[in-house]
Design a protein around this motif. Structure first.
Motif, PDB file in Angstrom:
ATOM      1  N   UNK A 108       0.848  -1.190   0.000  1.00 31.01           N
ATOM      2  CA  UNK A 108       0.000   0.000   0.000  1.00 31.01           C
ATOM      3  C   UNK A 108       0.885   1.241   0.000  1.00 31.01           C
ATOM      4  N   UNK A 109       0.306   2.350  -0.409  1.00 27.19           N
ATOM      5  CA  UNK A 109       1.038   3.613  -0.440  1.00 27.19           C
ATOM      6  C   UNK A 109       1.031   4.219   0.963  1.00 27.19           C
ATOM      7  N   UNK A 110       2.205   4.352   1.564  1.00 28.80           N
ATOM      8  CA  UNK A 110       2.290   4.846   2.937  1.00 28.80           C
ATOM      9  C   UNK A 110       2.669   6.320   3.023  1.00 28.80           C
ATOM     10  N   UNK A 111       2.926   6.970   1.898  1.00 31.70           N
ATOM     11  CA  UNK A 111       3.217   8.400   1.881  1.00 31.70           C
ATOM     12  C   UNK A 111       3.280   8.883   0.450  1.00 31.70           C
ATOM     13  N   UNK A 112       2.902  10.150   0.207  1.00 31.83           N
ATOM     14  CA  UNK A 112       2.917  10.674  -1.154  1.00 31.83           C
ATOM     15  C   UNK A 112       3.127  12.184  -1.158  1.00 31.83           C
ATOM     16  N   UNK A 113       4.027  12.618  -2.027  1.00 34.97           N
ATOM     17  CA  UNK A 113       4.216  14.047  -2.293  1.00 34.97           C
ATOM     18  C   UNK A 113       4.196  14.255  -3.801  1.00 34.97           C
ATOM     19  N   UNK A 114       3.351  15.185  -4.266  1.00 34.42           N
ATOM     20  CA  UNK A 114       3.404  15.562  -5.679  1.00 34.42           C
ATOM     21  C   UNK A 114       4.444  16.667  -5.807  1.00 34.42           C
ATOM     22  N   UNK A 115       5.512  16.370  -6.505  1.00 35.46           N
ATOM     23  CA  UNK A 115       6.641  17.297  -6.570  1.00 35.46           C
ATOM     24  C   UNK A 115       6.579  18.244  -7.760  1.00 35.46           C
ATOM     25  N   UNK A 116       5.765  17.914  -8.761  1.00 33.67           N
ATOM     26  CA  UNK A 116       5.672  18.814  -9.919  1.00 33.67           C
ATOM     27  C   UNK A 116       4.437  18.517 -10.751  1.00 33.67           C
ATOM     28  N   UNK A 117       3.908  19.567 -11.369  1.00 32.82           N
ATOM     29  CA  UNK A 117       2.917  19.470 -12.434  1.00 32.82           C
ATOM     30  C   UNK A 117       3.458  20.332 -13.559  1.00 32.82           C
ATOM     31  N   UNK A 118       3.924  19.706 -14.625  1.00 38.10           N
ATOM     32  CA  UNK A 118       4.579  20.470 -15.680  1.00 38.10           C
ATOM     33  C   UNK A 118       5.776  21.212 -15.112  1.00 38.10           C
ATOM     34  N   UNK A 119       5.830  22.520 -15.339  1.00 39.59           N
ATOM     35  CA  UNK A 119       6.936  23.340 -14.816  1.00 39.59           C
ATOM     36  C   UNK A 119       6.655  23.881 -13.419  1.00 39.59           C
ATOM     37  N   UNK A 120       5.460  23.622 -12.873  1.00 38.16           N
ATOM     38  CA  UNK A 120       5.136  24.061 -11.513  1.00 38.16           C
ATOM     39  C   UNK A 120       5.702  23.037 -10.528  1.00 38.16           C
ATOM     40  N   UNK A 121       6.622  23.456  -9.663  1.00 39.05           N
ATOM     41  CA  UNK A 121       7.269  22.480  -8.783  1.00 39.05           C
ATOM     42  C   UNK A 121       7.143  22.860  -7.312  1.00 39.05           C
ATOM     43  N   UNK A 122       7.379  21.863  -6.468  1.00 38.57           N
ATOM     44  CA  UNK A 122       7.163  22.019  -5.034  1.00 38.57           C
ATOM     45  C   UNK A 122       8.135  23.022  -4.413  1.00 38.57           C
ATOM     46  N   UNK A 123       9.299  23.227  -5.022  1.00 40.00           N
ATOM     47  CA  UNK A 123      10.291  24.143  -4.456  1.00 40.00           C
ATOM     48  C   UNK A 123       9.837  25.605  -4.532  1.00 40.00           C
ATOM     49  N   UNK A 124       9.005  25.915  -5.513  1.00 40.33           N
ATOM     50  CA  UNK A 124       8.506  27.283  -5.634  1.00 40.33           C
ATOM     51  C   UNK A 124       7.063  27.419  -5.149  1.00 40.33           C
ATOM     52  N   UNK A 125       6.474  26.303  -4.692  1.00 39.24           N
ATOM     53  CA  UNK A 125       5.080  26.334  -4.226  1.00 39.24           C
ATOM     54  C   UNK A 125       4.980  27.019  -2.866  1.00 39.24           C
ATOM     55  N   UNK A 126       3.882  27.721  -2.660  1.00 43.23           N
ATOM     56  CA  UNK A 126       3.654  28.470  -1.422  1.00 43.23           C
ATOM     57  C   UNK A 126       2.986  27.600  -0.361  1.00 43.23           C
ATOM     58  N   UNK A 127       3.468  27.693   0.867  1.00 38.22           N
ATOM     59  CA  UNK A 127       2.746  27.092   1.981  1.00 38.22           C
ATOM     60  C   UNK A 127       1.549  27.985   2.315  1.00 38.22           C
ATOM     61  N   UNK A 128       0.659  27.498   3.159  1.00 33.56           N
ATOM     62  CA  UNK A 128      -0.502  28.303   3.554  1.00 33.56           C
ATOM     63  C   UNK A 128      -0.052  29.587   4.255  1.00 33.56           C
ATOM     64  N   UNK A 129       0.949  29.488   5.115  1.00 33.68           N
ATOM     65  CA  UNK A 129       1.453  30.674   5.819  1.00 33.68           C
ATOM     66  C   UNK A 129       2.088  31.667   4.853  1.00 33.68           C
TER      67      UNK A 129
END
Length: 248
Positions: free
Chosen positions: A216-237
């Motif tokens: 089973x999948x015990x953890x998941x992070x989507x790191x990119x959609x096309x050129x949109x990546x997690x490193x430039x994504x904004x947290x809620x804060x």
């Protein structure tokens, strides 16, 4: 009928965006907000979070993430909601943790295991071989019954909660690349590049079966959609701070 705006023409809000130089009309005319969805938030929860903070109330997301997943969720505002389909068609990248030896009805850690199986025979070489031959290119995949897919006008997860037996028809999905990032059996970490409609939970479940076990999948992070990546994504804060500066 409004015409979808090309993604290349839409303003983007992410960590690289200066709120002091972001035109006030951009959210209404259409903007793309790149968010890092927090753990245990639903995708709709994040959409509501943004809707209460931006001028237009028309807000939608491009590609659902389950509550137990984190990572990139692209949110469109105003007229950019007409361009959501363009985002959904982009390739996606995930980093998944997969645990062997048990399976769950939801194919992830949201529910308790319902079946167990030996995993000690599994090796890194066997995993790599199965990934290469069975999880590459176009494959036929059966989505989990605990999913938001509609059947006869009703979400599958509602049928699952009632204990209904449902025949789910496999459908083609595209796997561009897989990479074993770490192997610490019974758990592995896998990077997956895939196309629209791919369920990483199903990959975990099916990988366990292909290796003569359960998983089973015990953890998941989507790191990119096309050129949109997690490193430039904004947290809620970070989004709150952006809007405070933007509106001052």
């Amino acid at each position: 009928m409004a015409v979808a705006i090309p993604l290349s023409e839409l303003p983007v809000v992410d960590r690289n965006t200066d709120p002091n130089s972001f035109p006030k009309e951009n959210f209404t005319s259409g903007a793309v907000v790149v968010m890092n969805k927090p753990l245990e938030w639903s995708s709709f929860h994040l959409v509501k979070f943004i809707r209460y903070r931006v001028p237009p109330k028309k807000v939608g997301h491009a590609g659902t993430l389950d509550p137990l997943a984190t990572g990139v969720l692209v949110v469109c505002t105003g007229k950019a909601t007409k361009s959501i389909e363009q985002v959904q068609q982009l390739p996606k990248e995930y980093v998944a943790k997969i645990t062997f030896g048990a399976s769950t009805p939801s194919y992830d850690a949201a529910l308790e295991p319902d079946e167990t199986a030996p995993w000690e025979h599994i090796t890194e070489e066997k995993i790599a071989d199965v990934l290469k031959h069975d999880f590459s290119g176009e494959i036929m995949q059966k989505p989990p019954i605990y999913s938001a897919i509609k059947m006869k006008g009703e979400r599958l997860y509602k049928k699952a909660r009632r204990g209904e037996k449902v025949e789910i028809i496999p459908r083609p999905v595209q796997i561009y690349q897989t990479e074993l990032l770490s192997v610490d059996l019974p758990e592995i970490t896998l990077r997956i590049e895939c196309g629209k409609g791919t369920y990483i939970r199903s990959i975990a479940h099916d990988l366990g079966l292909a290796l003569g076990s359960r998983a089973y999948m015990s953890g998941l992070e989507r790191t990119a959609i096309g050129s949109f990546n997690v490193h430039s994504a904004l947290s809620a804060d970070e989004f709150n701070r952006f809007m405070k500066t933007y509106l001052d």
